[in-house]
Design a protein around this motif. Structure first.
Motif, PDB file in Angstrom:
ATOM      1  N   ALA A   1      -7.380  13.101 -13.011  1.00 45.28           N
ATOM      2  CA  ALA A   1      -7.265  12.024 -12.032  1.00 45.28           C
ATOM      3  C   ALA A   1      -8.630  11.441 -11.683  1.00 45.28           C
ATOM      4  O   ALA A   1      -8.779  10.218 -11.553  1.00 45.28           O
ATOM      5  N   ILE A   2      -9.625  12.306 -11.531  1.00 43.74           N
ATOM      6  CA  ILE A   2     -10.984  11.823 -11.235  1.00 43.74           C
ATOM      7  C   ILE A   2     -11.514  10.990 -12.399  1.00 43.74           C
ATOM      8  O   ILE A   2     -12.136   9.938 -12.209  1.00 43.74           O
TER       9      ILE A   2
ATOM     10  N   GLU B   1       0.826  -1.210   0.000  1.00 45.78           N
ATOM     11  CA  GLU B   1       0.000   0.000   0.000  1.00 45.78           C
ATOM     12  C   GLU B   1       0.861   1.261   0.000  1.00 45.78           C
ATOM     13  O   GLU B   1       0.521   2.257  -0.646  1.00 45.78           O
ATOM     14  N   ALA B   2       1.978   1.228   0.718  1.00 42.88           N
ATOM     15  CA  ALA B   2       2.886   2.373   0.678  1.00 42.88           C
ATOM     16  C   ALA B   2       3.419   2.584  -0.735  1.00 42.88           C
ATOM     17  O   ALA B   2       3.560   3.725  -1.204  1.00 42.88           O
ATOM     18  N   GLY B   3       3.692   1.488  -1.431  1.00 42.28           N
ATOM     19  CA  GLY B   3       4.130   1.595  -2.821  1.00 42.28           C
ATOM     20  C   GLY B   3       3.082   2.239  -3.700  1.00 42.28           C
ATOM     21  O   GLY B   3       3.408   2.992  -4.625  1.00 42.28           O
ATOM     22  N   GLN B   4       1.799   1.983  -3.447  1.00 41.65           N
ATOM     23  CA  GLN B   4       0.730   2.642  -4.199  1.00 41.65           C
ATOM     24  C   GLN B   4       0.737   4.150  -3.957  1.00 41.65           C
ATOM     25  O   GLN B   4       0.505   4.944  -4.883  1.00 41.65           O
ATOM     26  N   VAL B   5       1.003   4.547  -2.728  1.00 44.16           N
ATOM     27  CA  VAL B   5       1.078   5.978  -2.417  1.00 44.16           C
ATOM     28  C   VAL B   5       2.256   6.612  -3.159  1.00 44.16           C
ATOM     29  O   VAL B   5       2.122   7.679  -3.782  1.00 44.16           O
TER      30      VAL B   5
ATOM     31  N   PHE C   1      -5.845   8.051  -3.986  1.00 38.83           N
ATOM     32  CA  PHE C   1      -4.461   8.459  -3.753  1.00 38.83           C
ATOM     33  C   PHE C   1      -3.987   9.419  -4.848  1.00 38.83           C
ATOM     34  O   PHE C   1      -3.303  10.407  -4.574  1.00 38.83           O
ATOM     35  N   LEU C   2      -4.346   9.131  -6.093  1.00 37.57           N
ATOM     36  CA  LEU C   2      -3.877   9.951  -7.210  1.00 37.57           C
ATOM     37  C   LEU C   2      -4.459  11.366  -7.139  1.00 37.57           C
ATOM     38  O   LEU C   2      -3.746  12.349  -7.344  1.00 37.57           O
ATOM     39  N   VAL C   3      -5.750  11.481  -6.829  1.00 42.74           N
ATOM     40  CA  VAL C   3      -6.381  12.803  -6.721  1.00 42.74           C
ATOM     41  C   VAL C   3      -5.708  13.618  -5.618  1.00 42.74           C
ATOM     42  O   VAL C   3      -5.353  14.795  -5.811  1.00 42.74           O
TER      43      VAL C   3
END
Length: 438
Positions: free
Chosen positions: A85-86, A18-22, A101-103
């Motif tokens: 992003a949305i 999950e940290a990698g996704q951030v 996370f991306l937004v």
């Protein structure tokens, strides 16, 4: 330095995946702003002093004009980036949580876009010591807020807190920098936003200085490529190796980034000194300042690497968890690369200070492409996140060796190409143009 604390807690709380996704979302957001952020700070330090020589307040006027362009561009890019992003999240191309996370990452990156221009104002006003104190205070407050948000709301809270603290820091720095610019350089007649003062020398300071647009384009592209090299590694690692590899690379790079945070402020101190020496044609002063800074930073970097050799394993295990102690060797290797890069810290500002921003563009482009190539080779030649991380670290060190040698060769060429000092009878260049010899 405090950002490493929040990163360590994020890895502990969220886990490597999950940290990698951030980190992946942050890299995507950074790449978005690489295209849109004009990065005016180098142009400000190069052209504002020349504009100021045309009369009181003219440097302030030019600084404010460039700052407004930076703020407006960042605001538009943030709005468009959030919309994109949305749309991406709604299309189902990303998991729901990854879309969130991306937004948030886009908003956080957007709030920080004008901070470089604000920092340039402190340098122009000779108030870098005040900038340092403010940044320390803001970093402490931001770290505390981010940790509380992370513990309360997880990774989403981590990113949201970064957006809030980034906006607060940008507003504070911008307002304070403008105030000190007015004190140091004066306010032109009619106010900063009023009619240009045309009295006295008959100049027209409503025009942009000659050569400003090409200079901004080169320096902006250079800064973008430099940032893209680091974030492009995380982005490519996420695409080729998955989120765990992104986290591993982030962890092993932490000691080197910590060393860089100690060394990099030297370049901010050097920039105005080198620019003034160049304006006076003082080649010996440029060479002396560059070599002295290399001596200091090499001593600091060497000491850091010596300390890291026995301590990196226990420290990584303590900070990130026992499983990360095995990454000690690649962490030390990347720290050695950071120490070597720190010996040419003047390379960050010397080309722009001498009016040759294209030189640094060539270096950072070559090194950035080299880093991405090293990562691709490592992913394709080794299996497992740990093995790929180690291979990438050694490849990066080899690349930095060649880059450092190239910078020392370029130093001599750049200094020799400086224009000679002006004789007392030589007519001065029109200060309203801000033009400078190549």
């Amino acid at each position: 330095m405090l950002s490493f604390v929040t990163t360590a807690v994020l890895v502990r709380v969220a886990g490597p995946a999950e940290a990698g996704q951030v980190f992946f979302a942050q890299s995507l957001a950074t790449v978005w702003f690489l295209v849109w952020d004009p990065r005016m700070e180098d142009a400000m330090q190069h052209f504002v002093p020349a504009a100021q020589r045309g009369g009181p307040g003219r440097g302030t006027r030019l600084y404010h004009r460039l700052l407004r362009v930076d703020v407006a561009t960042g605001a538009v890019a943030t709005v468009v980036g959030v919309a994109v992003a949305i749309a991406v999240a709604a299309s189902g191309w990303l998991p729901d949580e990854q879309g969130t996370f991306l937004v948030l990452a886009v908003v956080a990156a957007g709030t920080a876009t004008p901070s470089g221009s604000a920092s340039a104002g402190y340098a122009l006003a000779d108030r870098l010591s005040r900038l340092g104190r403010i940044r320390v205070a803001m970093a402490l407050a931001g770290c505390l807020g981010t940790l509380l948000a992370l513990l309360a709301a997880g990774p989403s809270g981590y990113l949201a807190a970064g957006a809030v603290s980034g906006l607060a820091a940008t507003v504070l720095l911008t307002v304070d920098a403008c105030r000190h610019m007015r004190r140091a350089c004066g306010v032109p007649r009619g106010g900063v936003d009023g009619e240009a003062d045309r009295e006295g020398d008959g100049g027209d300071d409503t025009r942009l200085p000659a050569g400003l647009v090409p200079f901004v384009m080169k320096s902006s592209v250079t800064a973008s490529v430099a940032v893209a090299a680091e974030n492009g590694v995380s982005l490519l690692a996420g695409l080729l190796g998955g989120p765990t590899l992104v986290t591993y690379l982030k962890v092993v790079a932490a000691p080197g980034r910590l060393l860089a945070s100690v060394v990099n402020p030297v370049s901010a101190q050097l920039h105005p000194r080198l620019a003034r020496a160049r304006a006076g044609g003082r080649r010996a002063a440029v060479m002396r300042d560059a070599l002295r800074s290399s001596a200091v930073t090499s001593a600091v970097g060497g000491a850091g690497v010596v300390v890291a050799v026995p301590l990196s394993g226990p420290v990584l295990g303590l900070v990130y968890g026992p499983a990360y102690a095995a990454l000690a060797t690649p962490a030390v290797v990347l720290m050695a690369a950071a120490a070597l890069r720190g010996t040419v810290v003047w390379g960050k500002v010397l080309p722009s200070a001498l009016g040759r921003p294209g030189v640094r563009l060539a270096f950072v482009t070559a090194e950035g492409l080299g880093l991405l190539g090293v990562l691709v080779v490592a992913v394709r030649s080794w299996s497992g996140a740990s093995a790929v991380t180690a291979a990438f670290a050694w490849g990066s060190l080899c690349l930095v060796v060649f880059s450092t040698a190239g910078w020392f060769a370029a130093l001599r060429s750049l200094v020799r190409a400086m224009p000679p000092p002006r004789g007392p009878a030589e007519p001065s260049r029109d200060p309203s143009t801000g033009d400078s010899p190549p």
